[in-house]
Design an enzyme around this catalytic site. Structure first.
Site, PDB file in Angstrom:
ATOM      1  N   HIS A 183     -74.089  94.199  35.051  1.00 10.67           N
ATOM      2  CA  HIS A 183     -73.069  93.400  35.398  1.00 10.67           C
ATOM      3  C   HIS A 183     -71.807  92.761  34.824  1.00 10.67           C
ATOM      4  CE1 HIS A 183     -71.002  92.637  39.586  1.00 10.67           C
ATOM      5  NE2 HIS A 183     -70.823  90.904  38.661  1.00 10.67           N
ATOM      6  N   GLU A 184     -72.612  91.355  34.303  1.00 11.11           N
ATOM      7  CA  GLU A 184     -73.097  90.843  33.413  1.00 11.11           C
ATOM      8  C   GLU A 184     -71.614  91.743  32.476  1.00 11.11           C
ATOM      9  OE1 GLU A 184     -71.462  87.531  34.180  1.00 11.11           O
ATOM     10  OE2 GLU A 184     -72.687  87.839  36.518  1.00 11.11           O
ATOM     11  N   HIS A 225     -68.011  92.310  32.402  1.00  6.23           N
ATOM     12  CA  HIS A 225     -67.239  91.163  32.525  1.00  6.23           C
ATOM     13  C   HIS A 225     -66.996  91.127  31.423  1.00  6.23           C
ATOM     14  CE1 HIS A 225     -66.624  88.967  36.786  1.00  6.23           C
ATOM     15  NE2 HIS A 225     -68.497  89.570  36.771  1.00  6.23           N
ATOM     16  N   GLU A 252     -63.631  91.332  38.361  1.00  6.58           N
ATOM     17  CA  GLU A 252     -64.593  91.663  39.397  1.00  6.58           C
ATOM     18  C   GLU A 252     -65.309  93.593  38.952  1.00  6.58           C
ATOM     19  OE1 GLU A 252     -68.827  89.984  40.966  1.00  6.58           O
ATOM     20  OE2 GLU A 252     -67.027  89.123  39.701  1.00  6.58           O
TER      21      GLU A 252
END
Lengths: 509, 509
Positions: B272-273, B276, B305
């Site tokens: 996830h990060e 980003h 996101e």
């Protein structure tokens, strides 16, 4: 953050508080740069640091600061009569130190400050290349410029001291050639015979062992736990070169590195940096009241180094410490690579001359410093040409330590200091040894032998003594005054030489 | 650092460059605070951050900035005629965005800005206590004040939008109730039946396994290596809550945490990060030219996101990914705790409603958002009393997700956002799912099925597509325009619902 400061002194405190915030932001970025920042980020980080440095310099020499300081000096507060005399004296002392620093800043031509910053950046870049290629000629022009600019800086500061002395004041207040001659002459005379005697010591245990990274880490962690490390206020990290830094009134950090083939390096660096950090932690700023005031700062680089050297050389390299830690190192390694605790102690104390200052032990270290001090003086005050430096360096090494570097990289290009024109700094390292030794004698006259305390696992008593007698003094006394106050005698080299003789005798048994 | 800027636009660039330096210094301190800083250092760090925030705010609303911007707007450069039309258009666009932000800053009464900062600090403190004691009443007065101040902020901004819409603009440019109603209605209608269907999926493999810290770390490291992690520009660290941040044009950092008992948590948070971070790395600023200009920034929180959710849900939770990574997880654990790669995939996709937003999977997540959006609107625009919030929350949870919190801590006190008065932020999370799904369809129409690419270990092609089509757009387009440009259709919820239906069908096999 006080609201609505009500008096000039409180307004001044607020001003200094903000300057300190900026200074510790700078320190945070420095810590980050040396511990986690990725390599490609360097140019941007350089710009961030330069921006903060400009802001800090601007605040330290601004008209606003001058006015605030003048108002605080002029203030005759009605409540001052009711004040404790010690508090009033502290305030006057703080204002005196601030005035001294402001006048230094004001005497400097801003154009010189800018040229110096540029010359330092270029000097560092050229030095890196020169060292990588082991070719002093690549660095010589930058060094010439730095010498010239530092001479100009000393002229502008116009203190009643020599050029070198003037530049050394920021590292060692009140230092002078006269005192250094008195302090260093016994070293030049006394250390070479001791080095000769050390050559007859029992041979060092074989260096055929190394410790995994994690094992070194656990040993360092255990050492810090024994010596009062508080994870709520302290941080340990890794960096290419070990350092200690203070980022806030409750934020103390040390770093070490693990060097393959040098399994004591990280452990001893931990002891060393923790000594620096304990000094910072013990400065009179625990309630944040003193954090922005000069009296709450370290008094000199020599005193700072005396504390780190005390923890490294007087504690971690002591016989009693080796006795206690030998089993832990055997556990970590899975065997006894030394042949008992006494030979483990011997391994912790090579007592051998080498070409490199950073890797030198306590016996030969000061001779590296004497050489650098002689050469700085020659460069700045005696008209020595920069081009002569390599030859003079190599001759000096041979005279003082009996060794001749094979090239410039292991000779006069080994240290970073001159690449940024930091002249006047080196003697603080040797003063650290002398101060540590004389404070140790004062400590032993109250607590008994350090070896006995360490044998009993009672380093806490030693740390408490330093925390009571040394660290809370901050800048109330300079290095020499500190020693005289605690030992009753002016600083001299004899306690250090006595310590070395005692240690050599014990190692010879 | 350009010397002697020669034109108004270059002077403006210099000014923005310095502001950006300060902003990234702030980010460095934030990163340090969350990864290494000792606990006792928090008050000092708070003061450092507040000082930087004041400096940044001052620069963003200063007279100097206004004059520089006006001069750049007024400039008719002779060389502009020779300039590429695209460059001239970019410059106009940048100036328009700067003007918009400056006008927003200028419309706000500085007294309100100060009161908001104070109310946010107090709100956060009260929320922490209220959550620890699970007692909403302790937080209610602070929340009332935050609602009141945000309403006042929207009034001062005086945009032709509703209060909530005005506040949401900084997170999602051009967002409106009308569009959110269109986008969220299909979710409210479509997700609950899917959740019911998911209840009939094969049962999850037993959660009787966990991975040691070091094993989780190695798996995350291996994932990043597969996905283009460059240690020369990137940093991984640990923090209590995972985050991604950019500290310079070549300094990208992500953090994760290891949660005992949740052995996928750190691995999926890494995916996830990293999504980003890749978006940030791909923004049009590689040569630093765009770093200070608005066009080089992320366009919205929803788009940000969408990228993190894409890497987490479309790649790391895909069937093909599970197939490829099952052996690595078996190796790390020393056994197959799942019973083959398909049941390993099932374990990565629980598809179950829960009370907690952060722990929700892609099927139930958006319903958590719909609830928060409804309640924010009620609080800010419909006169709902703050005291009603717990009851309305619990009723909404029951209506949307079929679950009722047992207390405020697992109910309306679970998120940090409202403690700082961050209204208007939540919908970006759900928009992220919708944007990710619609961009995925666009990507598949060019590259073929994502599952096939992942099965071939060819995530590089997927990453390259995003790096070509999505990331370099920066703020040239907002979230909706981005989707329309790449998919040829306005954003809607159907691609996301289709994706979920397909996944549920596959999981049911």
């Amino acid at each position: 953050m006080t609201t609505t400061p009500s008096s000039p002194i409180e307004q001044l405190r607020e001003y200094l508080h903000t300057t300190r915030l900026l200074g510790t932001i700078h320190s945070t970025l420095y810590f980050d740069q040396n511990t986690v920042m990725p390599a490609a980020a360097a140019p941007w980080r350089g710009e961030q640091l330069a921006l903060l440095a400009r802001q800090i310099h601007q605040r330290q020499s601004s008209r606003e600061f001058q006015d605030l300081l003048a108002a605080a000096e002029a203030e005759v507060r009605p409540e001052a009569l009711a004040e404790e005399p010690a508090q009033a004296a502290d305030r006057r002392h703080n204002l005196r130190l601030l005035r001294q620093e402001l006048e230094r800043q004001r005497r400097l031509d801003p154009a010189l400050v800018g040229r110096l910053a540029q010359a330092q950046a270029q000097g560092y870049a050229h030095w890196q290349e020169a060292r990588a290629r082991s070719d002093f000629a690549l660095f010589a022009p930058a060094l010439e410029e730095l010498v010239r600019l530092r001479q100009e800086q000393a002229r502008q500061l116009a203190e009643p001291r020599s050029c070198w002395e003037t530049l050394a004041q920021v590292f060692e207040p009140e230092v002078s050639h006269r005192r250094l001659a008195e302090l260093f002459a016994p070293l030049v005379e006394g250390l070479p015979p001791l080095l000769e005697r050390a050559a007859g010591l029992p041979p060092l245990p074989p260096a055929d062992w190394d410790l995994p990274d994690a094992a070194q880490d656990r040993l360092s962690q255990a050492l810090l736990q024994d010596w009062g490390y508080d994870p709520g206020r302290c941080v340990r990290a890794r960096s290419p070169h070990p350092f200690s830094c203070t980022i806030g009134p409750a934020d103390f950090r040390i770093t070490t590195r693990v060097v393959p083939g040098l399994p004591f390096s990280s452990f001893l660096a931990t002891a060393h940096e923790w000594g620096h950090s304990l000094y910072e932690q013990g400065l009179p700023r625990s309630d944040d009241h003193y954090f922005p005031w000069p009296l709450g700062e370290a008094t000199s680089m020599g005193v700072h180094e005396s504390q780190s050297l005390f923890f490294e050389c007087r504690l971690a390299r002591s016989a009693a410490f080796a006795e206690r830690w030998h089993p832990r190192f055997c556990d970590a390694l899975g065997r006894d690579a030394w042949g008992g605790p006494r030979r483990f102690w011997r391994a912790l104390n090579p007592m051998r001359a080498g070409l490199n200052r950073v890797e030198a032990d306590e016996l030969s270290y000061s001779l590296h410093i004497v050489l650098r001090y002689e050469l700085e003086r020659a460069l700045l005050e005696e008209g020595m040409a920069v081009a002569e430096l390599p030859q003079r360096w190599n001759d000096g090494m041979e005279r003082l330590l009996g060794l001749r570097p094979a090239n410039d990289a292991e000779g006069c290009l080994q240290d970073v200091h001159w690449s940024e024109g930091l002249f006047g700094y080196f003697p603080s390292y040797a003063l650290g040894h002398l101060i540590s030794a004389q404070l140790s004698e004062a400590l032993e006259s109250e607590l008994g032998p350090i070896e006995a305390r360490v044998a009993a696992g009672d380093e806490a008593a030693i740390i408490a003594w330093l925390g009571r007698r040394v660290w809370p003094l901050g800048r109330r006394v300079n290095g020499e005054e500190l020693v005289e106050r605690l030992s009753g005698r002016p600083l001299d080299a004899m306690p250090f030489l006595r310590h070395l003789e005692t240690k050599l005798a014990a190692l010879a048994c």
